[in-house]
Design a protein around this motif. Structure first.
Motif, mmCIF file in Angstrom:
data_model
loop_
_atom_site.group_PDB
_atom_site.id
_atom_site.type_symbol
_atom_site.label_atom_id
_atom_site.label_comp_id
_atom_site.label_asym_id
_atom_site.label_seq_id
_atom_site.Cartn_x
_atom_site.Cartn_y
_atom_site.Cartn_z
ATOM 1 N N ALA A 1 -1.670 -2.336 -11.513
ATOM 2 C CA ALA A 1 -2.192 -2.396 -11.125
ATOM 3 C C ALA A 1 -1.604 -1.608 -9.336
ATOM 4 N N PHE A 2 -0.522 -2.049 -8.786
ATOM 5 C CA PHE A 2 -0.192 -1.540 -8.008
ATOM 6 C C PHE A 2 0.230 0.010 -8.037
ATOM 7 N N VAL A 3 0.796 0.047 -9.073
ATOM 8 C CA VAL A 3 1.095 1.752 -9.335
ATOM 9 C C VAL A 3 0.494 2.628 -9.114
ATOM 10 N N ALA A 4 -0.805 2.113 -10.086
ATOM 11 C CA ALA A 4 -1.891 2.645 -9.886
ATOM 12 C C ALA A 4 -2.960 2.792 -8.650
ATOM 13 N N ILE A 5 -3.041 2.658 -7.909
ATOM 14 C CA ILE A 5 -3.673 1.906 -6.148
ATOM 15 C C ILE A 5 -2.504 3.385 -5.972
ATOM 16 N N GLY A 6 -1.292 3.233 -5.349
ATOM 17 C CA GLY A 6 0.016 3.803 -4.728
ATOM 18 C C GLY A 6 -0.436 5.656 -5.392
ATOM 19 N N LEU A 7 -0.647 5.645 -6.796
ATOM 20 C CA LEU A 7 -1.122 6.971 -6.596
ATOM 21 C C LEU A 7 -1.919 7.941 -6.415
ATOM 22 N N MET A 8 -3.442 6.321 -6.704
ATOM 23 C CA MET A 8 -4.356 6.817 -6.198
ATOM 24 C C MET A 8 -4.540 6.796 -4.276
ATOM 25 N N ALA B 1 -2.771 20.324 5.623
ATOM 26 C CA ALA B 1 -2.150 19.572 4.390
ATOM 27 C C ALA B 1 -0.888 19.191 4.168
ATOM 28 N N ASN B 2 -0.926 20.111 3.932
ATOM 29 C CA ASN B 2 0.671 19.962 3.286
ATOM 30 C C ASN B 2 1.503 19.906 3.782
ATOM 31 N N VAL B 3 1.945 20.175 5.143
ATOM 32 C CA VAL B 3 2.674 19.787 5.911
ATOM 33 C C VAL B 3 2.170 18.086 6.519
ATOM 34 N N VAL B 4 1.362 17.778 6.509
ATOM 35 C CA VAL B 4 0.648 16.531 7.351
ATOM 36 C C VAL B 4 1.495 15.709 5.969
ATOM 37 N N HIS B 5 0.502 15.666 5.110
ATOM 38 C CA HIS B 5 0.812 14.971 3.897
ATOM 39 C C HIS B 5 2.647 14.327 3.843
ATOM 40 N N TYR B 6 3.217 15.770 3.781
ATOM 41 C CA TYR B 6 4.247 15.358 3.403
ATOM 42 C C TYR B 6 5.451 14.667 4.793
ATOM 43 N N LEU B 7 4.628 13.687 5.601
ATOM 44 C CA LEU B 7 5.365 12.912 6.924
ATOM 45 C C LEU B 7 6.104 11.413 5.755
ATOM 46 N N LEU B 8 5.621 11.680 4.738
ATOM 47 C CA LEU B 8 6.245 11.151 3.373
ATOM 48 C C LEU B 8 7.279 10.202 3.283
ATOM 49 N N PRO B 9 8.824 11.226 3.573
ATOM 50 C CA PRO B 9 10.190 11.339 4.030
ATOM 51 C C PRO B 9 10.217 10.126 5.670
ATOM 52 N N VAL B 10 9.371 10.773 6.411
ATOM 53 C CA VAL B 10 9.035 10.081 8.068
ATOM 54 C C VAL B 10 8.507 9.005 7.556
ATOM 55 N N PHE B 11 7.514 8.672 6.854
ATOM 56 C CA PHE B 11 7.159 7.450 6.716
ATOM 57 C C PHE B 11 8.727 5.963 5.491
ATOM 58 N N LEU B 12 8.498 6.828 4.955
ATOM 59 C CA LEU B 12 10.523 6.199 4.063
ATOM 60 C C LEU B 12 11.424 5.827 5.137
ATOM 61 N N VAL B 13 12.346 6.927 6.074
ATOM 62 C CA VAL B 13 13.040 6.129 6.363
ATOM 63 C C VAL B 13 11.928 5.025 7.266
ATOM 64 N N GLY B 14 10.644 4.909 8.139
ATOM 65 C CA GLY B 14 11.038 3.935 8.673
ATOM 66 C C GLY B 14 10.277 2.395 8.538
ATOM 67 N N CYS C 1 -3.089 8.936 5.711
ATOM 68 C CA CYS C 1 -2.807 8.091 4.773
ATOM 69 C C CYS C 1 -2.303 8.128 2.987
ATOM 70 N N GLY C 2 -2.339 8.751 2.766
ATOM 71 C CA GLY C 2 -1.938 9.533 1.482
ATOM 72 C C GLY C 2 -0.199 9.733 1.580
ATOM 73 N N ALA C 3 0.314 10.275 2.278
ATOM 74 C CA ALA C 3 1.764 9.541 2.395
ATOM 75 C C ALA C 3 2.084 8.616 2.789
ATOM 76 N N LEU C 4 1.194 7.930 3.299
ATOM 77 C CA LEU C 4 1.972 6.368 4.406
ATOM 78 C C LEU C 4 1.380 5.348 3.044
ATOM 79 N N THR C 5 0.825 5.626 1.787
ATOM 80 C CA THR C 5 -0.142 5.305 0.710
ATOM 81 C C THR C 5 1.579 5.030 -0.381
ATOM 82 N N PHE C 6 1.701 6.165 -0.127
ATOM 83 C CA PHE C 6 2.485 7.050 -1.490
ATOM 84 C C PHE C 6 4.121 6.312 -0.693
ATOM 85 N N ALA C 7 4.444 6.298 0.331
ATOM 86 C CA ALA C 7 5.612 5.325 0.871
ATOM 87 C C ALA C 7 6.160 4.039 0.415
#
Length: 287
Positions: free
Chosen positions: A77-84, A101-114, A161-167
């Motif tokens: 369930a947790f992984v499914a929510i993360g992927l969705m 959208a590509n640039v915004v979504h790949y704030l992923l590494p920024v959120f990962l570090v934070g 939101c997509g980036a933060l969820t996956f982070a």
């Protein structure tokens, strides 16, 4: 270090895993653009089910069906929510454009570090702070042409939101001890949930042959193989290495969009992606 200064051993494996995930993820904006305007829940559900079937066949070939079927439901369930949640990116494409959208979504590494810094209750290092600043600066530059003409803030928030969820998902998985492939089984749950929501909330739609091809490739590449690589990397490598390499994704994705003529790649989006790369260099220098 190996020959010619290239990393070897476990670190080389982490580089290879994240590098493979980056290349496959980079194909996602192009594939999502081809799949548009198919309803987002349909695209998510169908591609997730394709990924589930592909993972099932891999497990069968490796004689690992027992472990494939033994993943705890809580983990599924947790992984499914993360992927969705990560797929909010698909909605952002229609509102602010695939390259942006590509640039915004790949704030992923920024959120990962934070998130990693917050989890360890320590402030980001100076280099990490500069890397985070570069990531947000890249988004600002990429979106700057739209500001005067009415920037779609909902589209920006969806991408973020997509980036933060996956982070959040990635940080949690980095502390998991489960060695089995949790991505494949979780895609089955995500696919069923998304397809159910599609039939309830979205109008009936039958994709074209080109859209079906994009959905199938999305399910095998960005959804399945990329996430399997990423899941392994988050458990075997350092967060700093992983997040810095992930910064390369928007640039690779933008190159693919431009090569296949699937998005308007402006100077602003290129400069924005370069700021993201600068953030990668700065973050990779953090200890």
């Amino acid at each position: 270090m190996g020959a010619f200064g290239f990393p070897s051993g476990p670190k080389a494996k982490t580089y290879a895993l994240v590098g493979g995930a980056v290349v496959l993820w980079a194909s996602w904006p192009a594939l999502a653009t081809v799949a548009y305007p198919a309803p987002p829940l349909l695209v998510l559900g169908a591609s997730a089910l394709v990924g589930f079937l592909f993972s099932f066949m891999l497990a069968a070939k490796q004689k690992a069906l027992t472990s494939f079927a033994s993943v705890p439901f809580k983990t599924l369930a947790f992984v499914a929510i993360g992927l969705m949640g990560n797929n909010a990116f698909y909605l952002a494409i229609a509102r602010i454009g695939p390259a942006e959208a590509n640039v915004v979504h790949y704030l992923l590494p920024v959120f990962l570090v934070g998130l990693t810094s917050a989890l360890h209750r320590r402030a980001p290092t100076l280099l990490q702070t500069l890397g985070i600043a570069c990531g947000f600066m890249g988004v600002a530059v990429a979106l700057s042409p739209q500001i005067g003409g009415g920037l779609d803030l909902i589209g920006v928030l969806l991408g973020a939101c997509g980036a933060l969820t996956f982070a959040i998902y990635s940080v949690d998985r980095s502390h998991a001890q489960v060695e089995t492939n949790v991505v494949g089984p979780s895609l089955g749950l995500a696919g069923i949930a998304a397809m159910t929501a599609h039939f309830v909330l979205e109008p009936a739609y039958w994709p074209t042959k080109g859209q079906w091809l994009a959905i199938v490739l999305m399910g095998i590449g960005p959804f399945t193989v990329a996430n399997i690589y990423w899941d392994k990397a988050t458990r075997e490598g350092s967060a700093a290495t992983i997040s810095s390499l992930a910064f390369l994704t928007p640039l690779v994705a933008m190159i693919l969009l431009a090569v296949f003529g699937l998005g308007v790649v402006t100077i602003a989006t290129i400069v924005g992606a370069l700021f993201a790369i600068a953030g990668a260099v700065l973050s990779s220098g953090s200890k």
